[in-house]
Structure formats: structure tokens, C-alpha cells
Scaffold this motif. Sequence first.
Motif, PDB file in Angstrom:
ATOM      1  N   LEU A 504       0.822  -1.203   0.000  1.00  0.00           N
ATOM      2  CA  LEU A 504       0.000   0.000   0.000  1.00  0.00           C
ATOM      3  C   LEU A 504       0.862   1.262   0.000  1.00  0.00           C
ATOM      4  CD1 LEU A 504      -3.038   0.528  -0.030  1.00  0.00           C
ATOM      5  CD2 LEU A 504      -2.949   0.831   2.440  1.00  0.00           C
ATOM      6  N   GLN A 505       2.047   1.192   0.600  1.00  0.00           N
ATOM      7  CA  GLN A 505       2.930   2.357   0.608  1.00  0.00           C
ATOM      8  C   GLN A 505       3.521   2.637  -0.769  1.00  0.00           C
ATOM      9  OE1 GLN A 505       6.038   1.404   3.348  1.00  0.00           O
ATOM     10  NE2 GLN A 505       6.920  -0.199   2.071  1.00  0.00           N
ATOM     11  N   ASP A 506       3.465   1.646  -1.686  1.00  0.00           N
ATOM     12  CA  ASP A 506       3.922   1.885  -3.059  1.00  0.00           C
ATOM     13  C   ASP A 506       2.959   2.782  -3.828  1.00  0.00           C
ATOM     14  OD1 ASP A 506       6.067   0.241  -2.562  1.00  0.00           O
ATOM     15  OD2 ASP A 506       5.082  -1.556  -3.320  1.00  0.00           O
ATOM     16  N   TYR A 507       1.744   2.934  -3.318  1.00  0.00           N
ATOM     17  CA  TYR A 507       0.780   3.848  -3.937  1.00  0.00           C
ATOM     18  C   TYR A 507       1.095   5.253  -3.409  1.00  0.00           C
ATOM     19  CZ  TYR A 507      -3.721   5.355  -5.825  1.00  0.00           C
ATOM     20  OH  TYR A 507      -4.705   5.969  -6.555  1.00  0.00           O
ATOM     21  N   VAL A 508       2.126   5.856  -3.977  1.00  0.00           N
ATOM     22  CA  VAL A 508       2.665   7.102  -3.432  1.00  0.00           C
ATOM     23  C   VAL A 508       1.774   8.276  -3.806  1.00  0.00           C
ATOM     24  CG1 VAL A 508       5.039   6.302  -3.391  1.00  0.00           C
ATOM     25  CG2 VAL A 508       4.174   7.388  -5.441  1.00  0.00           C
ATOM     26  N   GLY A 509       1.772   9.261  -2.954  1.00  0.00           N
ATOM     27  CA  GLY A 509       1.007  10.483  -3.179  1.00  0.00           C
ATOM     28  C   GLY A 509       1.141  11.391  -1.982  1.00  0.00           C
ATOM     29  N   ASP A 510       1.081  12.697  -2.206  1.00  0.00           N
ATOM     30  CA  ASP A 510       1.280  13.663  -1.123  1.00  0.00           C
ATOM     31  C   ASP A 510      -0.042  14.009  -0.457  1.00  0.00           C
ATOM     32  OD1 ASP A 510       2.677  15.221   0.565  1.00  0.00           O
ATOM     33  OD2 ASP A 510       3.291  16.732  -0.895  1.00  0.00           O
ATOM     34  N   TYR A 511       0.063  14.630   0.693  1.00  0.00           N
ATOM     35  CA  TYR A 511      -1.091  15.017   1.493  1.00  0.00           C
ATOM     36  C   TYR A 511      -1.729  16.278   0.911  1.00  0.00           C
ATOM     37  CZ  TYR A 511      -3.739  16.121   5.751  1.00  0.00           C
ATOM     38  OH  TYR A 511      -4.739  16.396   6.648  1.00  0.00           O
ATOM     39  N   GLU A 524     -15.341  22.410  -3.007  1.00  0.00           N
ATOM     40  CA  GLU A 524     -15.108  21.007  -2.674  1.00  0.00           C
ATOM     41  C   GLU A 524     -13.804  20.550  -3.318  1.00  0.00           C
ATOM     42  OE1 GLU A 524     -15.636  17.447  -0.817  1.00  0.00           O
ATOM     43  OE2 GLU A 524     -16.735  19.324  -0.535  1.00  0.00           O
ATOM     44  N   PRO A 525     -12.758  20.275  -2.515  1.00  0.00           N
ATOM     45  CA  PRO A 525     -11.469  19.876  -3.106  1.00  0.00           C
ATOM     46  C   PRO A 525     -11.487  18.427  -3.574  1.00  0.00           C
ATOM     47  CG  PRO A 525     -11.332  19.857  -0.720  1.00  0.00           C
ATOM     48  CD  PRO A 525     -12.716  20.332  -1.047  1.00  0.00           C
ATOM     49  N   MET A 526     -10.679  18.147  -4.591  1.00  0.00           N
ATOM     50  CA  MET A 526     -10.510  16.758  -5.008  1.00  0.00           C
ATOM     51  C   MET A 526      -9.552  16.076  -4.043  1.00  0.00           C
ATOM     52  SD  MET A 526     -12.434  16.011  -7.490  1.00  0.00           S
ATOM     53  CE  MET A 526     -11.755  14.507  -8.185  1.00  0.00           C
ATOM     54  N   PRO A 527      -9.822  14.851  -3.656  1.00  0.00           N
ATOM     55  CA  PRO A 527      -8.933  14.164  -2.706  1.00  0.00           C
ATOM     56  C   PRO A 527      -7.571  13.885  -3.316  1.00  0.00           C
ATOM     57  CG  PRO A 527     -10.569  12.660  -3.589  1.00  0.00           C
ATOM     58  CD  PRO A 527     -10.950  14.015  -4.075  1.00  0.00           C
ATOM     59  N   SER A 528      -6.575  13.828  -2.471  1.00  0.00           N
ATOM     60  CA  SER A 528      -5.231  13.480  -2.929  1.00  0.00           C
ATOM     61  C   SER A 528      -5.062  11.963  -2.858  1.00  0.00           C
ATOM     62  CB  SER A 528      -4.181  14.166  -2.058  1.00  0.00           C
ATOM     63  OG  SER A 528      -4.209  13.629  -0.746  1.00  0.00           O
ATOM     64  N   LEU A 529      -3.960  11.483  -3.438  1.00  0.00           N
ATOM     65  CA  LEU A 529      -3.709  10.034  -3.419  1.00  0.00           C
ATOM     66  C   LEU A 529      -3.413   9.532  -2.008  1.00  0.00           C
ATOM     67  CD1 LEU A 529      -1.585   9.583  -6.660  1.00  0.00           C
ATOM     68  CD2 LEU A 529      -4.052   9.558  -6.356  1.00  0.00           C
ATOM     69  N   SER A 530      -2.907  10.417  -1.149  1.00  0.00           N
ATOM     70  CA  SER A 530      -2.699  10.043   0.252  1.00  0.00           C
ATOM     71  C   SER A 530      -4.037   9.763   0.933  1.00  0.00           C
ATOM     72  CB  SER A 530      -1.957  11.164   0.982  1.00  0.00           C
ATOM     73  OG  SER A 530      -1.880  10.916   2.362  1.00  0.00           O
ATOM     74  N   ASP A 531      -5.052  10.558   0.617  1.00  0.00           N
ATOM     75  CA  ASP A 531      -6.390  10.328   1.182  1.00  0.00           C
ATOM     76  C   ASP A 531      -6.960   8.992   0.705  1.00  0.00           C
ATOM     77  OD1 ASP A 531      -6.345  12.842   2.423  1.00  0.00           O
ATOM     78  OD2 ASP A 531      -7.027  13.820   0.589  1.00  0.00           O
ATOM     79  N   VAL A 532      -6.750   8.695  -0.580  1.00  0.00           N
ATOM     80  CA  VAL A 532      -7.234   7.419  -1.126  1.00  0.00           C
ATOM     81  C   VAL A 532      -6.569   6.247  -0.399  1.00  0.00           C
ATOM     82  CG1 VAL A 532      -7.318   5.977  -3.192  1.00  0.00           C
ATOM     83  CG2 VAL A 532      -7.716   8.434  -3.379  1.00  0.00           C
ATOM     84  N   ARG A 533      -5.266   6.358  -0.185  1.00  0.00           N
ATOM     85  CA  ARG A 533      -4.521   5.283   0.482  1.00  0.00           C
ATOM     86  C   ARG A 533      -5.054   5.061   1.901  1.00  0.00           C
ATOM     87  NH1 ARG A 533       0.303   7.340  -0.300  1.00  0.00           N
ATOM     88  NH2 ARG A 533       0.446   8.328   1.738  1.00  0.00           N
ATOM     89  N   GLN A 534      -5.377   6.136   2.611  1.00  0.00           N
ATOM     90  CA  GLN A 534      -5.869   5.993   3.980  1.00  0.00           C
ATOM     91  C   GLN A 534      -7.257   5.371   4.017  1.00  0.00           C
ATOM     92  OE1 GLN A 534      -5.244   8.974   6.904  1.00  0.00           O
ATOM     93  NE2 GLN A 534      -3.643  10.011   5.771  1.00  0.00           N
ATOM     94  N   VAL A 535      -8.121   5.772   3.091  1.00  0.00           N
ATOM     95  CA  VAL A 535      -9.480   5.213   3.055  1.00  0.00           C
ATOM     96  C   VAL A 535      -9.428   3.716   2.777  1.00  0.00           C
ATOM     97  CG1 VAL A 535     -11.619   5.209   1.734  1.00  0.00           C
ATOM     98  CG2 VAL A 535     -10.625   7.359   2.458  1.00  0.00           C
TER      99      VAL A 535
END
Length: 817
Positions: A504-511, A524-535
Motif C-alpha cells: 500500500l505504501q507503493d501507492y505514493v502520493g502527497d497530502y 469542494e477539493p478533489m482528494p489526494s492520493l494520500s487520502d485514497v490510500r488511507q481510506v
Amino acid sequence: MSHSTYNRLWTDAQMKLKSLLAQEIPAQRPRPEKDRVVFFQRLAVLYVRYLQIFRQLEEAYDQVVHPQKRRLIREVLDGIMGRVVELKNEMVEKEFSEYHYMDDVLQDLKLTPEDIEIPIPRYFLSERSVVLRDRRKMLSNILNHMEVVEKPRPVGVRALTLEEAVRNIQVAERARQGRLRAQFMRDIQRQRGAGDQDVGAAAVNTAAIHIQKVWKGYMQRKKTKREREEEMIFLGMAMEPGHTQPGPARVSAQTHEARRRAKQEEYETDYQKSLVAITEKLRELEGPNMRETMKDQIRQWFIECRDATGAFPDYPDEEEGGSAVIFTEKTPQQLMEELAAKNEDANKNPKGKEEKKDKGKKDKGTGGEEEEEAGLKMLPSSFLGDLEVGQKTFTEVWQNRLESTNFNQRHETELIKEEKRKEIEVEIRLQVDELMRQELATWKLAVDKDKGAKAKGGAKKKKGTKSGKKKKKDKDLTADRSIESLYQELVEQGLLKPAEHVKLQDYVGDYSYLGTTLRQTDIEPMPSLSDVRQVVALYAVLPLGSQVVHEKAPLVKAILLAGPAGVGKKMLVHAICQETGANLFDLSPMNLAGKYPGKSGLSMMLHLVFKVARLLQPSVVWIGDAEKMFYKKVPKEDKELDPKRLKKDLPKILKSLKGEDRVLVVGTTQDPFNVDLKSLCKVYNKIILIPRPDYASRYIMWRELIKKNGGEVTAALDLSSLAKISDGYTQGHMVKVVKSILTERRVQQLPKRPLSAAEFVAPLAKIDPVFQDEEEALKNWYAKTPLGKKRAKAASGIEADEEPPTKGGKNALKKGK
């Protein structure tokens, strides 16, 4: 690190948990909060603080070697994970969004985005390492037997196209002409050199000066470059070359951690042996004394009851607790009255239920004397009780325990004796109860003179239990087959596949650093890839990895990952399997084409898949192109696949999944527009929208991809410009471009010719990006989902729980306008 370090880490986490429990379980009932923003802020702070404890306990559990401490840490760790999932679910219900932005909370608590990253407990895999190794071996044996492993294709078999053939001829012709020209120039130079044999001293000096100039220039440029790099390191704007590889201290720490994990296994084996030995010893030495003591106490109770009431009592049934009820701090008279009251209540139970119902109806009708105050309240938790018990055990047993003599942190024998004494006492109590019931019956026969009393005082008539309607169990279509044969059949049919080795940590993305600011300005902001990883970690990885979390936390049976092509949906599915050691079943329409035809074949296939998934849990059932199952009208090109085969049967199977079944259905889609949204939302209770990467995520991704493929990020490579010009491109596009640039030959040229951003422009230009229209279409589609509708209502100032106005109301509003 030492034992004391991890003990302090554990103690610190328990102290933080104690303060949180005092806040969550207050002495007085808290008043409801009317401001939704303030209430969400309270939830967010609790969520972040629980995550901090989660990270500490996970590290402690991974390294503490004391077997009895590890059991308590594990119980609290599972409770903390469950509480985090509960808080996440509550935040979703209060904010009507799967993504939350807590940059203001992080700023108040002086934390960084890394501090709220969801840690994946290492015990998910380490404690099942033997099972996973055997399963991988079995899977590879089946695949090798099927000869699924592709053999390298012979070179030169593929026929060239006309364009490729012409290009090869042109390259060869240009090379031939170049060789001829080089030969011609060498002949001219040889002829000139023959005429200039007599070279004077001036010419020699001039040649020497030219050589010196070139050499001194080269050395000065090299020196200047080195000094510049040293200056950048000194200013903290670059990292020392030696730090790119783990230093000796880090290598030593990793070795020490591995040694502690080996000690855990050794101490656990020793602990299990001691459990058996100490239990047998206690049963042999203290068991007879316990038995005689219990008998004497029960006989004394018989006599006291006889003296107090004039008759021998009835012996309590096992359901009531047996003789354990006798040893409560009550007089015989009180105990007899309590038992009699229980019997009366049992006889009047149906009436009591009706009275309760009537009372409930009256309360509802009148509104009750005490009306509940309106506002937002915390939902009841299934984990706070467990956490409170764990905190109490820590305080009473471990907080002030002296361990100066237990330097090696082996198990405590006295604690084992205390625990096993209780178990042996319960075991002996059951045996004593049987004996004393017979003895009581003998006493009654001896004392009672009236023979008619025998019938009254004899064994109580047990009430016949009403046999309710038995639920019809699903028929096992493969009752006569072993799990190994079912597993092999699914692999051979291509329904069970090995998961790719990604984390899961290979799915890199910033906060996302501006999420709260944008929401405060009604954007309404678009989520970042860090948010996707946490969900994904909260909804999929933690429940699949922990049985306790899956059973008690809000149950998520199916997740839909929706987003453009190339954003990493399939990678997330494989990452879930790798992080939890789950099996991967592929029920995509393309994969099911031509397999298990007919209605009976479909029933057999689903039975095989979900039976193996339950028996070898955790399991992930992946459905690629999930939208095809819910087409309103199947396109001509997809009719042969019969994509709607699972539409009726899959929801039925999902209903049969319970909390103890760690099976998760994950669907992926990139084109969910022409589907029956109502049916889709009934199957997938969680829909996660994955956007294209933002600037910060693209910057990190370019850097990581280049390093992963053998490249070097130098000052000559302007990553900022590269991240800017790649706006609209997905992770899949970026991987494709990096692999096309960093060939083996280009990697060899890197020391002389560093990478530049211009090299990536041409390959990017050949790929169509994800345009803004496509992303807007996905956002508009998501706004039609149940959660999207609630979010839209909340944004417009309407409470999501309110019912929409009727048609008449709408018409009235229009007329008013």
C-alpha cells in the motif's frame, strides 16, 4: 533498542489512552452538540489522537518479547484499530464525505501528515507466515503443473511491418555511408600527416598548451561542481551521498529487530509449554483441596438455608450459575428470595414483554416526560468497553510491577497460576455441582417424612423449549470434496490468481494541505492520493487483517473503486491482498466468459468461490469493469461476455456474509455512467472516487518512478516543470513514459549525460491525458450516489436527514417566485 525502551513506549501509549477514555466515558452525560463543524472538529481530534496511540502500540507489539505483555498489547491494539474505524465511519456520517481534511487539526497539535498515516500492523503477515508460505507453494505448484508460466519467446519470429522494414533499411544504409565517409577522412588525415613530419619546437609548445588548457578546464569544472554539492549539503538543500544507502546504525537496528522477533517465537513456545505444565501441577496439587473446600461451603449453605427457612433449598441450575451463586455476599434468606423472584419473572415473561411494548408505545405517543435534547451525539462504540478492560488490566497488573529480576523478559509464572486457578476452579465447580445435587436429593429424602413431598421436592420439571422454525440452510454442493481439490479447480479455471507483489505504501502520493481552507470557502477539493490510500487502509486492510475489528466494527462487505484509467485501481486491489495475506478471486466479466455456463454452472461457480473464500479467509473477490454488471442496455460488443450474470446472485451472497467472514468484494470501474445506479449502490455500500494525481503527488511520483527504474535525480532534471507539464496524466501514463525513457542503454549513459525534463516531453505528448471533462463527468456521477446527494444537501444548507419537499411544495415555491 532495549526492553525498557519498548516498555516505556507501551506505558506512554497506555497513559494517552487513559486520558482519552476519561474524555470518551465521562462521569456525566455530555450535552448534544448543535454545531456540526464543532462536533466534527471533536471527532477529528479524537481520530488523530487514537492514531498516535495506534502507531505506538503497533511498534511495541512488534518488538516486545514478553509473551503475557504481548497478549494484553494485542487486545488493546485491536480495540484501538476498531475505534479508529468507528470514528472514521462516524465522520463520514456527520460530514457526508469519504474524505476528510484535517490540516487545521494537525497544525493545532503540532503534527505532520506522516503522523496520521495509517500503519499496517506487521502481525497481519508475521503470525500467518507458515500458512501463507504453504499456500504460495501450493499455488505455484498448481501453476507450474498447468504450465501457466510463459516461456521466453524466440527472437526474430515476429514479422516486421512495412514501416519497420523501411526504417531498418534506412538505418543500415546510413551506417554504411558513415563508415565509408569515416574511411575517406582517415585517408586524408594520413596524407596530411605524411607531409608534416618535420614539426618545430614552437608547434610542440603550442600542442602542450592546448592539452594543459583542456585538462585544467576539466579539473576546475569538476572542483567547482564538488564545491557546489558540498555547499548545498551544508545548507541542507541536498542529502549526502552516503545517506542514500542505510548506514551502519540502521543496519544494526534492523538486525536487532529481527533478533527480537526470533526471541518472540522462542519465548512463546516456552510460554505454551509452561501453561500445560503449570495447569497439570495445579490440578494435581490444589485441585483436591478446592473440591473439598467447595463441598464444605455448599453443605454449610444447605444447613444455613434449612435453619433460616425450615426446608432445604433448590440447587441453582447451570444457567443461573450453579454453586457460584451461593458464594455471593448475601444471606441465605436473600438468596432464596432472589431465586424465587427469578422463577416468577421467567413465568411472567411474555406479559412483561407486552407491558414493555405498551409502555414504549405510550412513551412514543406522549413524547415522554424527559424529551431528549436535539443535537449531535457520539454513536455507541463496540470497543470502548474492551479498551477500558485493557486499561484496567494494565494499571492493576503491569504499571507498578517490579521486573528487576526478569531481565530477559520471559513469562511470569505467578500470573499463569492466578489465571489457571480460576479455570480449574470453574472446571471443578461443575463436577462438584453434579455431586452436590445428588447429595442434596439424598438429604431431602432422609429428612422429609411425608412421601408425597418427594414428588414436590424432586427434580424440577424443565420447561419444554418451543421449537421455532428452523432456518433453511444452504445446501453444500461440494460436501464430498476436500478444500485442496476446490482450490485447485479454481486456480485451473483462472478464478483464483496470485496477487502481484505491491504494498500500500507503493501507492505514493502527497497530502492535501489546503483541503480545510477550500471547504471553508465553499469549494469542494478533489482528494489526494494520500487520502485514497488511507481510506483503503481503513475500509479494507484493517478489517481483513484483524478478526476482532471485522466482527465488531461497522461491516463493509463491498467497495467500489471508481476513477479514470491508470489511476491505480487494480494496484490497490493487489496491495490489499499483499498487506493482509488474502486470496485473490477474479470474477470480472472478461474472466468469466465461457466458464461454468448455465444457471447451474453459475450457482456452482459462486458456491466454489465463496466457500473457499470463507474457509481460507481473509479473501478478496475482485470484479473488474464492475459497471458492466449493471448495464441498463448491454452494448453489442459485450453481449458475448454476458456481463449481467452475477446481477441477481451476487447480492444474495453478500447478504449471507456475516461479521466472522473476512471476505471483501472489491469492484473497479472507469466508465460508470450508463448503469443502473440504484442497483449498483445496493451491492457496493462504499464507493471511493479516485481522481487523477495533483501537482504534489505527481512531483513525488516522478522522483520515485525514476529512482525505481534505475535513474538518478540530479540538478539537471527539473522535476517541478515535469510535474507541471504532466497535469492530467495518470500514474499509468507516467510509468509507461519512464520505462520508455530509462532503457538499459540510457541508464548506462547517466554518468556522462544526466536526465533532463525535455526527454520526457515527447513520450508524454503521444499519450492522451485525462481531460477535465472526464473528471467532471465522474464528479457529477458521484454526486448522484446516496452519499453524494447527502453531501450536496449539506452544502446547500439542508440537513441530510430531512425529507425532500413534495411536488406540491415545489410548485408552490415556483408560484411564490
